[in-house]
Design a protein around this motif. Structure first.
Motif, mmCIF file in Angstrom:
data_model
loop_
_atom_site.group_PDB
_atom_site.id
_atom_site.type_symbol
_atom_site.label_atom_id
_atom_site.label_comp_id
_atom_site.label_asym_id
_atom_site.label_seq_id
_atom_site.Cartn_x
_atom_site.Cartn_y
_atom_site.Cartn_z
ATOM 1 N N UNK A 1 1.162 -1.185 -0.010
ATOM 2 C CA UNK A 1 0.110 0.052 0.102
ATOM 3 C C UNK A 1 0.970 1.429 0.170
ATOM 4 N N UNK A 2 0.554 2.504 -0.187
ATOM 5 C CA UNK A 2 1.111 3.678 -0.719
ATOM 6 C C UNK A 2 -0.314 4.182 0.426
ATOM 7 N N UNK A 3 0.151 5.635 1.589
ATOM 8 C CA UNK A 3 -0.288 5.972 2.037
ATOM 9 C C UNK A 3 0.746 7.397 2.611
ATOM 10 N N UNK A 4 0.715 8.006 0.790
ATOM 11 C CA UNK A 4 1.485 9.132 1.519
ATOM 12 C C UNK A 4 0.351 10.554 1.104
ATOM 13 N N UNK A 5 0.567 11.295 2.579
ATOM 14 C CA UNK A 5 -0.071 12.326 2.862
ATOM 15 C C UNK A 5 0.430 13.924 2.440
ATOM 16 N N UNK A 6 -0.296 15.005 2.354
ATOM 17 C CA UNK A 6 -0.088 16.488 2.644
ATOM 18 C C UNK A 6 -1.191 17.205 2.543
ATOM 19 N N UNK A 7 -0.424 18.358 3.783
ATOM 20 C CA UNK A 7 -0.925 19.800 4.082
ATOM 21 C C UNK A 7 -1.899 20.488 3.329
#
Length: 421
Positions: free
Chosen positions: A107-113
């Motif tokens: 899986x890939x869980x990359x966030x950004x504000x």
């Protein structure tokens, strides 16, 4: 729904790009040496005294392998290629190949504000100066928060779930926590988790300036001739955070997969706590922050006195640092003076959605090396004299458990307990 598998979750690799360097090794080396990565803004021109920032040095997406000139032009949201490259580096650091067995289970869980705000600015410039037909047809995918993870999958070959968690300045910890729960429950075997931020555009810089969040460096400030002194968490003369771009990605893996693939576990995601304040958009609420830290420690099956170090949120704001200290007193009580505290933002600034993931990687490396990174630029504050801050130079000290704090706008909180191996 099937019952959860309750697998242990380990960190087997990580990558970071910060104001100290465009890879983790450089960031770590310079951080250990007590350096700061701040300089006067060069990404754009903004008339403000909040012009000391953290820029990733020598970062050029067009120079990355596999990125053509056209690709670099149409994918003009900086967080996209940052995500792809950090995921590549994290996989390489772990030595995990994407194949028929691992790819569908990664899986890939990359966030950004702030997501693709830089791409939106380019589109608006083109619209106002050149007309409506010059708005890029790639604008919308540049703004879609999940697209960086999608591009990483296309480049690297994983086909597991891609999600873009968004928890403001706690985003990185939220991504790690969600990924750990996915692996623990059996929905994935591996996960690339973290945060990425490319926020150095005029509107964002001025927005933080006008809300009195970032430091204004006047002629009498000690950072005026030395920008490296601008961020000073828990220091007597702290005046606001230094806005920075950056990225941090951790590769998580289930215990059984670590064994099967012959990977090296660096740390365990031992516990997590998450909640919200229901209080104020920017001012933290002490009792819910305390509850969040306590929940992470309890989830790890530990007592407060088992925590060997705190990686503080430590933004370098007057009120924020004082409130975090107040909450630490409530959590640790009379044991607090025996708990070393570090604040990485003194060296890399505040990279919003990326900050917590970068700090988690640094904390894990610290446990691996038996070295606690310094909180630089520190002048003791008598009101915070009970804090054992690792001030101004690194400290050689073994630590088995780190409490890593992250709190964000909107009253979102996420704390992790990392167990060293």
């Amino acid at each position: 729904m099937r019952p959860p598998q309750n697998r242990r979750v380990f960190v087997v690799g990580y990558a970071a790009a910060t104001a100290l360097g465009r890879d983790f090794a450089t960031t770590w080396r310079r951080a250990l040496a007590g350096e700061a990565g701040f300089r006067r803004l060069s990404r754009c021109v903004v008339e403000t005294r909040s012009n000391v920032v953290g820029e990733i040095p020598d970062w050029d997406p067009a120079a990355l392998p596999g990125v053509s000139a056209k690709e670099a032009l149409v994918w003009n949201a900086g967080y996209i290629f940052l995500t792809v490259e950090m995921c590549r580096q994290a996989l390489a650091d772990a030595g995990l190949e994407m194949d028929a067995g691992s790819g569908p289970r990664t899986a890939c869980l990359i966030g950004s504000a702030l997501n693709g705000s830089d791409a939106y600015r380019i589109a608006m410039d083109n619209y106002t100066k050149l007309g409506p037909l010059k708005v890029s047809p790639y604008l919308l995918p540049n703004l879609c928060a999940n697209v960086p993870a999608g591009k990483a999958g296309m480049s690297l070959g994983f086909t597991g779930p891609i999600i873009a968690p968004e928890g403001a300045c706690a985003t990185g910890n939220h991504a790690i926590a969600l990924a750990a729960r996915m692996i623990q429950g059996g929905d994935a075997d591996f996960a690339l988790a973290g945060g990425v931020e490319s926020c150095l555009i005029p509107e964002i810089i001025l927005g933080f300036t006008n809300m009195l969040a970032t430091i204004k460096v006047g002629e009498r400030d000690r950072a005026y001739n030395d920008p490296g002194q601008a961020s000073r968490p828990f220091s007597l003369d702290r005046k606001g955070f230094v806005l920075a771009e950056g990225a941090g990605v951790l590769l998580l893996a289930a215990e059984d997969c670590v064994r099967e693939r012959g990977l090296r576990a660096r740390a365990e995601i031992a516990g997590l706590g998450w909640n919200s304040d229901a209080h104020h958009i920017t001012r933290p609420r002490a009792d819910t922050v305390v509850a969040c830290m306590q929940a992470a420690i309890a989830d790890a099956g530990l007592r407060p006195e088992d925590i060997g170090c705190v990686s503080a949120h430590g933004t370098s704001t007057k009120a924020g640092d004082s409130t975090e200290a107040q909450c630490l007193r409530a959590v640790f009580g009379p044991h607090l003076p025996q708990v070393p505290i570090t604040a990485a933002k003194s060296q890399i600034g505040h990279s919003l959605g990326a900050a917590a993931a970068i700090e988690a990687a640094l904390a894990i490396e610290s446990m691996q090396q038996g070295l606690m990174l310094p909180t630089i630029n520190h002048i003791p504050d008598p009101e915070l004299a009970d804090l054992d801050l690792v001030a101004n130079q690194a400290r050689r000290q073994h630590c088995e458990h780190v409490l890593s704090n992250a709190f964000g706008f909107g009253g979102t909180n996420c704390c992790l307990v990392l167990r060293g191996l």
